[in-house]
Enzyme design. Structure first.
Site, PDB file in Angstrom:
ATOM      1  N   ASP A 144       3.719   2.435   5.544  1.00  0.00           N
ATOM      2  CA  ASP A 144       4.431   2.334   6.831  1.00  0.00           C
ATOM      3  C   ASP A 144       5.448   3.456   7.047  1.00  0.00           C
ATOM      4  O   ASP A 144       6.591   3.198   7.444  1.00  0.00           O
ATOM      5  CB  ASP A 144       5.143   0.970   6.953  1.00  0.00           C
ATOM      6  CG  ASP A 144       4.187  -0.127   7.351  1.00  0.00           C
ATOM      7  OD1 ASP A 144       3.089   0.171   7.868  1.00  0.00           O
ATOM      8  OD2 ASP A 144       4.551  -1.304   7.158  1.00  0.00           O
ATOM      9  N   HIS A 171       6.616 -10.644  16.923  1.00  0.00           N
ATOM     10  CA  HIS A 171       5.896 -11.845  16.506  1.00  0.00           C
ATOM     11  C   HIS A 171       6.744 -13.023  16.976  1.00  0.00           C
ATOM     12  O   HIS A 171       7.973 -12.917  17.029  1.00  0.00           O
ATOM     13  CB  HIS A 171       5.796 -11.961  14.986  1.00  0.00           C
ATOM     14  CG  HIS A 171       5.130 -10.814  14.292  1.00  0.00           C
ATOM     15  ND1 HIS A 171       5.798  -9.702  13.878  1.00  0.00           N
ATOM     16  CD2 HIS A 171       3.849 -10.642  13.914  1.00  0.00           C
ATOM     17  CE1 HIS A 171       4.958  -8.880  13.275  1.00  0.00           C
ATOM     18  NE2 HIS A 171       3.760  -9.417  13.295  1.00  0.00           N
ATOM     19  N   HIS A 204      -3.680   1.934   8.333  1.00  0.00           N
ATOM     20  CA  HIS A 204      -4.782   1.051   7.921  1.00  0.00           C
ATOM     21  C   HIS A 204      -6.086   1.831   7.775  1.00  0.00           C
ATOM     22  O   HIS A 204      -6.846   1.601   6.833  1.00  0.00           O
ATOM     23  CB  HIS A 204      -4.943  -0.097   8.918  1.00  0.00           C
ATOM     24  CG  HIS A 204      -3.727  -0.970   9.011  1.00  0.00           C
ATOM     25  ND1 HIS A 204      -3.642  -2.038   9.854  1.00  0.00           N
ATOM     26  CD2 HIS A 204      -2.538  -0.931   8.350  1.00  0.00           C
ATOM     27  CE1 HIS A 204      -2.461  -2.628   9.707  1.00  0.00           C
ATOM     28  NE2 HIS A 204      -1.772  -1.958   8.811  1.00  0.00           N
ATOM     29  N   GLU A 254      -4.544   1.159  13.609  1.00  0.00           N
ATOM     30  CA  GLU A 254      -3.283   1.632  13.012  1.00  0.00           C
ATOM     31  C   GLU A 254      -3.583   2.781  12.062  1.00  0.00           C
ATOM     32  O   GLU A 254      -4.478   2.675  11.211  1.00  0.00           O
ATOM     33  CB  GLU A 254      -2.581   0.494  12.266  1.00  0.00           C
ATOM     34  CG  GLU A 254      -1.353   0.996  11.502  1.00  0.00           C
ATOM     35  CD  GLU A 254      -0.452  -0.097  10.966  1.00  0.00           C
ATOM     36  OE1 GLU A 254      -0.186  -1.055  11.716  1.00  0.00           O
ATOM     37  OE2 GLU A 254      -0.035   0.008   9.801  1.00  0.00           O
ATOM     38  N   GLU A 305      -6.385  -6.022  15.248  1.00  0.00           N
ATOM     39  CA  GLU A 305      -5.914  -4.980  14.320  1.00  0.00           C
ATOM     40  C   GLU A 305      -6.532  -5.159  12.940  1.00  0.00           C
ATOM     41  O   GLU A 305      -6.294  -6.162  12.270  1.00  0.00           O
ATOM     42  CB  GLU A 305      -4.379  -5.046  14.249  1.00  0.00           C
ATOM     43  CG  GLU A 305      -3.764  -4.025  13.314  1.00  0.00           C
ATOM     44  CD  GLU A 305      -2.247  -4.079  13.337  1.00  0.00           C
ATOM     45  OE1 GLU A 305      -1.658  -4.698  14.247  1.00  0.00           O
ATOM     46  OE2 GLU A 305      -1.645  -3.514  12.404  1.00  0.00           O
ATOM     47  N   LYS A 346      -7.371  -4.068   8.904  1.00  0.00           N
ATOM     48  CA  LYS A 346      -6.700  -3.489   7.726  1.00  0.00           C
ATOM     49  C   LYS A 346      -7.577  -3.817   6.528  1.00  0.00           C
ATOM     50  O   LYS A 346      -8.084  -4.938   6.438  1.00  0.00           O
ATOM     51  CB  LYS A 346      -5.309  -4.119   7.578  1.00  0.00           C
ATOM     52  CG  LYS A 346      -4.428  -3.457   6.520  1.00  0.00           C
ATOM     53  CD  LYS A 346      -3.037  -4.094   6.496  1.00  0.00           C
ATOM     54  CE  LYS A 346      -2.132  -3.367   5.532  1.00  0.00           C
ATOM     55  NZ  LYS A 346      -0.785  -3.995   5.441  1.00  0.00           N
ATOM     56  N   ASP A 382       0.398   0.135   1.009  1.00  0.00           N
ATOM     57  CA  ASP A 382       0.771   0.151   2.427  1.00  0.00           C
ATOM     58  C   ASP A 382       2.191   0.716   2.596  1.00  0.00           C
ATOM     59  O   ASP A 382       3.168   0.070   2.242  1.00  0.00           O
ATOM     60  CB  ASP A 382       0.711  -1.305   2.908  1.00  0.00           C
ATOM     61  CG  ASP A 382       1.004  -1.442   4.382  1.00  0.00           C
ATOM     62  OD1 ASP A 382       1.019  -0.429   5.094  1.00  0.00           O
ATOM     63  OD2 ASP A 382       1.217  -2.590   4.815  1.00  0.00           O
ATOM     64  N   ASP A 439       9.740 -13.475  14.847  1.00  0.00           N
ATOM     65  CA  ASP A 439      10.760 -12.415  14.806  1.00  0.00           C
ATOM     66  C   ASP A 439      11.892 -12.805  15.759  1.00  0.00           C
ATOM     67  O   ASP A 439      13.039 -12.433  15.559  1.00  0.00           O
ATOM     68  CB  ASP A 439      10.199 -11.076  15.311  1.00  0.00           C
ATOM     69  CG  ASP A 439       9.109 -10.522  14.426  1.00  0.00           C
ATOM     70  OD1 ASP A 439       9.042 -10.905  13.254  1.00  0.00           O
ATOM     71  OD2 ASP A 439       8.315  -9.694  14.939  1.00  0.00           O
ATOM     72  N   ASP A 499      -1.184   1.391  16.913  1.00  0.00           N
ATOM     73  CA  ASP A 499      -0.044   1.343  15.994  1.00  0.00           C
ATOM     74  C   ASP A 499       0.064   2.686  15.283  1.00  0.00           C
ATOM     75  O   ASP A 499      -0.829   3.087  14.523  1.00  0.00           O
ATOM     76  CB  ASP A 499      -0.223   0.225  14.953  1.00  0.00           C
ATOM     77  CG  ASP A 499       0.253  -1.126  15.476  1.00  0.00           C
ATOM     78  OD1 ASP A 499       0.698  -1.204  16.638  1.00  0.00           O
ATOM     79  OD2 ASP A 499       0.199  -2.101  14.703  1.00  0.00           O
ATOM     80  N   ASP A 530       4.576   1.302  14.374  1.00  0.00           N
ATOM     81  CA  ASP A 530       4.594   0.179  13.442  1.00  0.00           C
ATOM     82  C   ASP A 530       4.883   0.735  12.057  1.00  0.00           C
ATOM     83  O   ASP A 530       3.986   0.916  11.235  1.00  0.00           O
ATOM     84  CB  ASP A 530       3.254  -0.565  13.470  1.00  0.00           C
ATOM     85  CG  ASP A 530       3.323  -1.847  12.645  1.00  0.00           C
ATOM     86  OD1 ASP A 530       4.436  -2.199  12.214  1.00  0.00           O
ATOM     87  OD2 ASP A 530       2.275  -2.479  12.421  1.00  0.00           O
ATOM     88  N   MET A 573       3.884  -6.008  24.657  1.00  0.00           N
ATOM     89  CA  MET A 573       2.958  -6.632  23.706  1.00  0.00           C
ATOM     90  C   MET A 573       3.678  -7.720  22.925  1.00  0.00           C
ATOM     91  O   MET A 573       4.833  -7.573  22.561  1.00  0.00           O
ATOM     92  CB  MET A 573       2.437  -5.553  22.739  1.00  0.00           C
ATOM     93  CG  MET A 573       1.511  -6.036  21.649  1.00  0.00           C
ATOM     94  SD  MET A 573       2.346  -6.624  20.153  1.00  0.00           S
ATOM     95  CE  MET A 573       2.154  -5.229  19.050  1.00  0.00           C
TER      96      MET A 573
HETATM   97  C1  GCO Z   1       0.957  -4.666   8.613  1.00  0.00           C
HETATM   98  C2  GCO Z   1       0.550  -4.741  10.067  1.00  0.00           C
HETATM   99  C3  GCO Z   1       1.511  -5.540  10.901  1.00  0.00           C
HETATM  100  C4  GCO Z   1       0.949  -5.860  12.268  1.00  0.00           C
HETATM  101  C5  GCO Z   1       1.829  -6.802  12.989  1.00  0.00           C
HETATM  102  C6  GCO Z   1       1.347  -7.091  14.384  1.00  0.00           C
HETATM  103  O1  GCO Z   1       0.415  -3.822   7.914  1.00  0.00           O
HETATM  104  O2  GCO Z   1       1.793  -5.459   8.175  1.00  0.00           O
HETATM  105  O3  GCO Z   1       0.441  -3.451  10.543  1.00  0.00           O
HETATM  106  O4  GCO Z   1       2.716  -4.841  11.015  1.00  0.00           O
HETATM  107  O5  GCO Z   1       0.795  -4.711  13.043  1.00  0.00           O
HETATM  108  O6  GCO Z   1       1.892  -7.969  12.259  1.00  0.00           O
HETATM  109  O7  GCO Z   1       0.559  -8.191  14.393  1.00  0.00           O
HETATM  110 MN    MN Z   2       0.287  -2.763  12.571  1.00  0.00          MN
HETATM  111 MN    MN Z   3       0.356  -1.962   8.906  1.00  0.00          MN
END
Ligand code: GCO
Ligand code: MN
Ligand code: MN
Length: 389
Positions: free
Chosen positions: A260, A57, A223, A220, A184, A186, A258, A60, A248, A290, A91
């Site tokens: 991850d 980002h 998601h 993702e 993306e 979610k 969430d 970041d 992702d 991700d 990306m």
């Molecule tokens: C999340 C998302 C993020 C995005 C990222 C890319 O659940 O927080 O997956 O990680 O992928 O912000 O834009």
């Molecule tokens: Mn993501």
């Molecule tokens: Mn995510």
């Protein structure tokens, strides 16, 4: 020493976001457990574990309040480390969720100044990504949602989203950036409900854009799982419509917050079907992880996490090849796809064809009695996955 056959190679196109290996283990109940990992160190770590690329980002890499001078210094140093390590930037993306200004959304916020600021911030993030040669721009609208539908009509939000996407496509063309946008979805988190909850919702929105060919999706795993859906099916629809621009990879227990998690660690069988799909169809884009390491880990553990994501992918890729080559599986696949009795060929609609189809006498009992060895097929899959075949 024999070479580890699961050692990631550049052609596997494994990438990680700076925010993934740099995740400090903060959660809604507790603060960071790991010190800040400067972007340059994150890139060195990714090179050490064998990744091919890094994503980021805008903030970041460049802090939101950095001066132009600081920005240039940071960009210069980061470019140097990327060149030195051979890490690419396929990306880039924009943070439209962290700052308080986005508390009511970014592109969908009620305040036109907030919407304009979101566009400006995104265009600057596109400039930044382009400086590193990024060709994919991910948009994750984490704040584009609601806690209460009292705040705006949902169709108004969708119109605003469309307008912003159209604007950004024009900016990319105007600058000659050659970006493909990957949207993306979610279902929730951080908002109670996000307007574009699933990959399917985005696929439908894309077809209403001015330049739909520039825009695809970034499904993702977590998601789709949070929405209770089958990730491989979402990916298949995106692929089949020519819209799988990015992916992702992570994992997630169904029905939880969430999480991850490391790729494949919660639902290895679902991960297997996903990897098999990507490899079977020849998806050529980056495989982006991700996810982040458990909160219990230090940075050595973060390396274990990153290596684990890639290793699991490569093991599953090998299992997919084994599955495809398995004689008994092949025989079952041939059997289930072989028609028991001839029937009229249904292709494209034609006057003659429809007459033949309407006139045909189907033997329903016979069709219903055809052997479908799916139990055996699935157990063979399990045997392969469990390593006993
Ligand atoms: C999340 C998302 C993020 C995005 C990222 C890319 O659940 O927080 O997956 O990680 O992928 O912000 O834009
Ligand atoms: Mn993501
Ligand atoms: Mn995510």
């Amino acid at each position: 020493m024999t070479k580890d056959k699961y050692q990631p190679q550049p052609q596997h196109k494994f990438t990680f976001g700076l925010w993934t290996v740099g995740n400090r283990g903060r959660d809604p109940f507790g603060d960071a457990v790991r010190p800040t990992l400067p972007p340059n160190d994150a890139v060195r770590m990714l090179a050490e574990v064998g990744a091919w690329g890094v994503n980021f980002h805008d903030n970041d890499l460049v802090p939101i309040d950095a001066t132009a001078q600081e920005r240039d210094r940071i960009v210069g140093e980061f470019r140097h480390v990327c060149e030195e390590t051979g890490i690419t930037v396929p990306m880039a993306t924009v943070n439209l969720f962290y700052e308080a200004v986005f508390r009511d959304g970014a592109f969908t916020a009620n305040d036109p100044s907030v919407r304009a600021y979101a566009l400006q911030k995104t265009m600057r993030a596109m400039d930044l990504g382009a400086e590193f040669g990024a060709k994919i721009f991910v948009l994750w609208g984490g704040r584009e949602g609601v806690e209460t539908d009292a705040c705006r009509r949902a169709d108004e939000a969708i119109k605003r989203l469309r307008e912003s996407l159209n604007y950004l496509c024009e900016y990319s063309l105007d600058q000659g950036y050659d970006y493909k946008f990957a949207l993306e979805a979610k279902p929730n988190e951080p908002r109670a409900d996000i307007y574009m909850p699933t990959t399917g919702a985005y696929l439908a929105l894309i077809s209403t854009l001015d330049k739909p060919e520039m825009v695809g999706v970034n499904p993702e795993v977590a998601h789709e799982h949070m929405a209770g859906l089958n990730m491989t099916h979402a990916v298949a629809q995106a692929w089949e419509s020519g819209k799988l621009f990015h992916i992702d990879l992570n994992d997630q227990v169904l029905g939880r917050y969430d999480q991850d998690l490391r790729f494949g660690s919660a639902n290895p069988k679902a991960a297997f079907w996903l990897v098999k799909f990507l490899e079977d169809v020849g998806y050529a884009g980056p495989r982006a992880f991700d996810a982040h390491a458990y909160r219990t880990e230090d940075y050595e553990g973060v390396k274990d996490f990153a290596r684990g994501c890639m290793r699991t992918y490569l093991v599953l890729k090998e299992k997919a090849a084994q599955w495809n080559a398995d004689a008994e599986i092949k025989a079952i696949l041939a059997e289930i796809n072989e028609p028991d009795e001839p029937s009229p060929n249904v292709g494209k609609f034609s006057k003659n064809g429809v007459q033949a189809l309407l006139a045909h006498d189907f033997d329903r009992q016979k069709l219903a009695a055809k052997k479908l060895s799916y139990e055996r097929l699935d157990q063979l899959t399990m045997d392969i996955l469990l390593g006993v075949r």
